[in-house]
Design an enzyme around this catalytic site. Structure first.
Site, mmCIF file in Angstrom:
data_model
loop_
_atom_site.group_PDB
_atom_site.id
_atom_site.type_symbol
_atom_site.label_atom_id
_atom_site.label_comp_id
_atom_site.label_asym_id
_atom_site.label_seq_id
_atom_site.Cartn_x
_atom_site.Cartn_y
_atom_site.Cartn_z
ATOM 1 N N CYS A 255 5.874 -8.633 6.188
ATOM 2 C CA CYS A 255 5.183 -9.847 7.180
ATOM 3 C C CYS A 255 6.266 -10.796 7.406
ATOM 4 O O CYS A 255 7.212 -10.792 6.654
ATOM 5 C CB CYS A 255 3.670 -10.028 7.087
ATOM 6 S SG CYS A 255 3.404 -11.191 5.532
ATOM 7 N N GLY A 258 5.908 -12.802 4.343
ATOM 8 C CA GLY A 258 5.916 -12.179 2.879
ATOM 9 C C GLY A 258 4.649 -12.461 2.161
ATOM 10 O O GLY A 258 4.431 -11.896 1.103
ATOM 11 N N ARG A 261 0.000 -11.644 5.644
ATOM 12 C CA ARG A 261 -0.444 -10.455 6.287
ATOM 13 C C ARG A 261 -0.240 -9.364 4.839
ATOM 14 O O ARG A 261 -1.055 -8.463 4.828
ATOM 15 C CB ARG A 261 0.193 -9.861 7.555
ATOM 16 C CG ARG A 261 -0.047 -10.587 8.534
ATOM 17 C CD ARG A 261 0.551 -10.287 10.102
ATOM 18 N NE ARG A 261 -0.039 -11.106 11.273
ATOM 19 C CZ ARG A 261 0.042 -10.469 12.313
ATOM 20 N NH1 ARG A 261 0.318 -9.165 12.793
ATOM 21 N NH2 ARG A 261 -0.546 -11.459 13.373
#
Length: 325
Positions: A255, A258, A261
């Site tokens: 994401c 990192g 999400r």
């Protein structure tokens, strides 16, 4: 050296004892979870219990890596999207494929999956300067699956993502990537791509990887997906590669930073595996499991509550499929 080892042991024991004292009994049998969920997440009188659990997690959050870690070295510091989300030296992958002017660093962390040590790699969307490092990561660790949790993945000027167009080839530093196929996956709102990766100097050693990109169901500005069905469907995609006997590399969860999400997805996957295999629901320790390596993950009560909703909705789906059979 001995004193440092003892210090590490004391820190470990302290956190283990604190965890045990504070978290108490927070794992619930699946058969009882419907009532637990109704009490914690639906009944307003007990919402405070959920917030208390989240506050406990905050007290157990690991400290940021020290200033002398690889992520903050002069050669690497600009490779991080956010200096609030950086890996510790003991949890990051080490890139081995050589590329001119590149170090062995990438902003990523290993996290154990439910049945496989280091089964996940959580990483940020690459910056224009770190695309080569991302593909080195895929190649070096034989990653067969990428879950991209962003609808928008434009990192260059114009409309260029970090991979080439269909039937096209692109070289990034010492690595060449070819997009072999792009199609709608079996999961609604998810695009599936098949790519091949090889070190340019060794074209015969080709590695294939599938990328699943979430194209809808999780608006860019939202902390949470539009519904639990989005994550429930996506977690099914990674169940196949996660067995102990599987020799493919870790699944990459990606994401923007990192953590936000990717961390939620990782906790959801760990949680649902526990539900399916152990028949227990343990949101608290699933979150802590991820935060031990990525402390910035699951950073709100809303996300914590969302994870409590997942097992309840998962059980509904299981009952529906059982009735169909």
């Amino acid at each position: 050296m001995l004193s440092l080892c003892l210090q590490d042991q004391y820190v470990f024991l302290y956190h283990a004892l604190l965890d045990g004292l504070q978290s108490g009994h927070l794992a619930y049998p699946v058969s009882q979870y419907k009532h637990v969920y109704m009490r914690l997440c639906i009944d307003d009188e007990h919402m405070g219990d959920l917030k208390k659990q989240f506050q406990m997690l905050e007290t157990l959050k690991p400290a940021q890596p020290p200033p002398n870690c690889a992520a903050l070295m002069k050669a690497n510091i600009t490779k991080n999207r956010s200096l609030d989300v950086i890996p510790g030296d003991k949890t990051r992958p080490i890139l081995s494929t050589k590329s001119p002017g590149r170090s062995d660093y990438i902003n990523a962390v290993f996290i154990d999956s439910f049945g496989k040590p280091d089964g996940y790699l959580l990483t940020q969307m690459p910056l224009p300067d770190t695309v080569v490092d991302f593909w080195r990561l895929v190649f070096d660790y034989k990653c067969a699956t990428i879950i991209l949790l962003e609808e928008t993945c434009i990192i260059y000027k114009g409309d260029t993502p970090y991979w080439p167009g269909v039937d096209q080839q692109q070289t990034y530093g010492s690595v060449t990537v070819t997009l072999l196929q792009e199609r709608d996956s079996n999961v609604t709102g998810v695009t599936e791509r098949t790519l091949s990766v090889h070190v340019t100097a060794k074209p015969k050693r080709v590695h294939k990887v599938k990328q699943y990109q979430l194209m809808s169901g999780w608006p860019k500005t939202d902390r949470l997906p539009s519904s639990t069905s989005t994550l429930l469907s996506l977690t099914e995609l990674v169940k196949q590669p996660m067995s102990e006997d599987d020799h493919t590399g870790p699944v990459i969860l990606q994401c923007m930073n990192g953590a936000s999400r990717s961390g939620l997805f990782c906790a959801a996957s760990h949680l649902l595996w526990s539900v399916a295999v152990d028949q227990y629901v343990d949101v608290f320790h699933s979150v802590q499991h991820v935060r031990n390596k990525r402390p910035q993950a699951i950073d709100s009560v809303e996300q914590y509550k969302f994870l409590h909703q997942l097992p309840a909705d998962y059980q509904k789906l299981v009952r529906i499929y059982e009735n169909i059979d």
